[in-house]
Write a protein that holds these residues in place. Structure first.
Motif, short mmCIF file in Angstrom:
data_model
loop_
_atom_site.label_atom_id
_atom_site.label_comp_id
_atom_site.label_asym_id
_atom_site.label_seq_id
_atom_site.Cartn_x
_atom_site.Cartn_y
_atom_site.Cartn_z
N GLU A 108 -12.07 -59.78 -32.09
CA GLU A 108 -11.60 -59.55 -33.46
C GLU A 108 -12.46 -60.28 -34.49
O GLU A 108 -12.60 -59.85 -35.62
N GLN A 109 -13.07 -61.41 -34.10
CA GLN A 109 -13.91 -62.19 -35.00
C GLN A 109 -15.39 -61.81 -34.88
O GLN A 109 -16.25 -62.49 -35.43
N ASN A 110 -15.67 -60.74 -34.16
CA ASN A 110 -17.05 -60.29 -33.95
C ASN A 110 -17.92 -61.32 -33.27
O ASN A 110 -19.09 -61.49 -33.61
N GLY A 111 -17.37 -62.04 -32.34
CA GLY A 111 -18.17 -62.98 -31.55
C GLY A 111 -17.68 -64.40 -31.58
O GLY A 111 -16.83 -64.77 -32.37
N PHE A 112 -18.25 -65.18 -30.70
CA PHE A 112 -17.91 -66.59 -30.53
C PHE A 112 -18.74 -67.39 -31.52
O PHE A 112 -19.96 -67.36 -31.48
N LYS A 113 -18.09 -68.13 -32.41
CA LYS A 113 -18.80 -68.83 -33.47
C LYS A 113 -18.59 -70.33 -33.45
O LYS A 113 -19.06 -71.02 -34.34
N GLN A 114 -17.91 -70.85 -32.46
CA GLN A 114 -17.64 -72.29 -32.41
C GLN A 114 -18.89 -73.04 -31.96
O GLN A 114 -19.61 -72.60 -31.08
N PRO A 126 -7.37 -63.73 -21.57
CA PRO A 126 -7.31 -62.42 -22.23
C PRO A 126 -7.01 -62.52 -23.73
O PRO A 126 -7.66 -61.84 -24.55
N GLU A 127 -6.08 -63.37 -24.11
CA GLU A 127 -5.73 -63.52 -25.53
C GLU A 127 -6.89 -64.17 -26.29
O GLU A 127 -7.20 -63.78 -27.42
N ARG A 128 -7.53 -65.12 -25.68
CA ARG A 128 -8.66 -65.78 -26.35
C ARG A 128 -9.83 -64.82 -26.54
O ARG A 128 -10.47 -64.83 -27.59
N TRP A 129 -10.11 -64.00 -25.54
CA TRP A 129 -11.22 -63.05 -25.67
C TRP A 129 -10.88 -61.98 -26.71
O TRP A 129 -11.77 -61.51 -27.43
#
Length: 66
Positions: free
Chosen positions: A52-58, A44-47
């Protein structure tokens, strides 16, 4: 959870899909139940951070296919 998987892949060189499957099978079976439980509890905290970062960018840029 995902960082651990990424770390297990970094520096590896795979010559076939079979090698990738073997590596992943070994990775997943080597993890203890506590590893999965803690990873799931942190989701939950990771999602929230992803949102907040507008998507997964890694990216996983350390995997090599030959």
């Amino acid at each position: 959870m995902f960082l651990s998987l990424k770390n297990s892949l970094c520096g590896k060189s795979f010559k076939s899909i079979s090698e990738i499957k073997t590596h992943l099978d070994e990775y997943f079976t080597s993890k203890l139940q506590q590893f999965w439980k803690e990873g799931i509890m942190r989701l939950p905290e990771r999602w929230k951070k992803v949102i907040e970062q507008n998507g997964f960018k890694q990216q996983i840029s350390c995997i090599h296919f030959t």
